[in-house]
Design an enzyme around this catalytic site. Structure first.
Site, PDB file in Angstrom:
ATOM      1  N   LYS A 236       0.778  -0.860   0.177  1.00  0.00           N
ATOM      2  CA  LYS A 236      -0.276   0.254   0.392  1.00  0.00           C
ATOM      3  C   LYS A 236       0.911   1.479   0.368  1.00  0.00           C
ATOM      4  O   LYS A 236       0.666   2.537  -0.653  1.00  0.00           O
ATOM      5  CB  LYS A 236      -0.737  -0.395   1.659  1.00  0.00           C
ATOM      6  CG  LYS A 236      -2.045   1.402   1.407  1.00  0.00           C
ATOM      7  CD  LYS A 236      -2.544   1.323   2.523  1.00  0.00           C
ATOM      8  CE  LYS A 236      -1.571   2.148   3.964  1.00  0.00           C
ATOM      9  NZ  LYS A 236      -2.174   1.893   4.562  1.00  0.00           N
TER      10      LYS A 236
ATOM     11  N   ASP B 201      -6.019   1.365   0.892  1.00  0.00           N
ATOM     12  CA  ASP B 201      -6.135   1.309   2.115  1.00  0.00           C
ATOM     13  C   ASP B 201      -7.839   0.863   3.175  1.00  0.00           C
ATOM     14  O   ASP B 201      -8.562   0.054   1.610  1.00  0.00           O
ATOM     15  CB  ASP B 201      -6.251   2.354   3.260  1.00  0.00           C
ATOM     16  CG  ASP B 201      -7.063   3.515   2.749  1.00  0.00           C
ATOM     17  OD1 ASP B 201      -7.745   3.192   1.624  1.00  0.00           O
ATOM     18  OD2 ASP B 201      -6.829   4.900   2.704  1.00  0.00           O
TER      19      ASP B 201
END
Length: 215
Positions: A121, A139
């Site tokens: 991420k 996320d």
């Protein structure tokens, strides 16, 4: 509604109303963004923006951060989530940058993920924001909003599965912006506990609104 139409309506809405979305983290260069993103894990951008000015003043580049102790870094970030681990990650990340990348932020997912504290991420955020690469950082906001809108199927139960679902239908030139669109919508409108469906302009094609709210 066909999935292609659902994605198109999503893109059309945000292209019209939020044509230039940006990260809410304050940073002045790629190094500062990387530090801020590492710190932001399970913490609000608002909190990170409160503590980074002093942190960046003390450690303005990777070289000074690499020479620091985790204990000293901790004193600047004690108010964020998991400060002990993040202090160690930041020092380790800076040392790796100096030893392997001459202090420069690498421009590939693979290289970024070799840095302490940097997962998929975080790597995708850096590539998207710094290098404008078509990467989708998933996320909790992106994960939640994608499922509620019906952009990701319920069978996409992992961040990677959601990432693949989104990347399969969002044109590459829209991906960096779409990442921010989903985050900001999840942060301010499609919130976790009580989504603000009454003020959401996307409810006309939202699966969550159709199946849960409008019944």
């Amino acid at each position: 509604m066909l999935k292609k139409e659902r994605f198109q309506r999503f893109i059309d809405y945000f292209t019209q109303h939020y044509p230039e979305p940006k990260t809410e983290l304050n940073f002045g260069n790629p190094y500062e963004l990387l530090v801020a993103v590492i710190l932001s894990a399970q913490c609000t951008d608002k909190r990170i923006n409160q503590i980074t000015p002093a942190l960046f003043a003390r450690f303005p580049e990777a070289e000074s951060l690499a020479a620091a102790s985790a204990d000293e870094v901790f004193t600047y970030i004690r108010s964020v989530s998991y400060p002990n681990n993040k202090a160690k990650h930041l020092v380790g990340m800076a040392k790796a940058l100096m030893e392997r990348f001459e202090g420069e932020i690498p421009a590939t997912v693979e290289a970024l993920q070799t840095l302490p504290g940097v997962g998929r991420k975080t790597a995708h955020v850096i590539l998207s924001v710094v290098y404008n690469e078509p990467t989708m950082a998933v996320d909790t906001h992106v994960f939640r909003v994608s499922h509620r809108l019906g952009l990701a199927p319920l069978t996409a139960t992992t961040p990677l599965a959601v990432e693949k679902a989104l990347m399969a239908h969002i044109p590459k030139h829209h991906v960096p912006k779409a990442h921010h669109w989903l985050i900001l919508h999840g942060r301010y409108v499609c919130v976790a506990r009580t989504p603000k469906c009454n003020v959401c302009d996307l409810r006309e094609f939202c699966k969550y609104y159709e199946k849960v709210v409008s019944q």
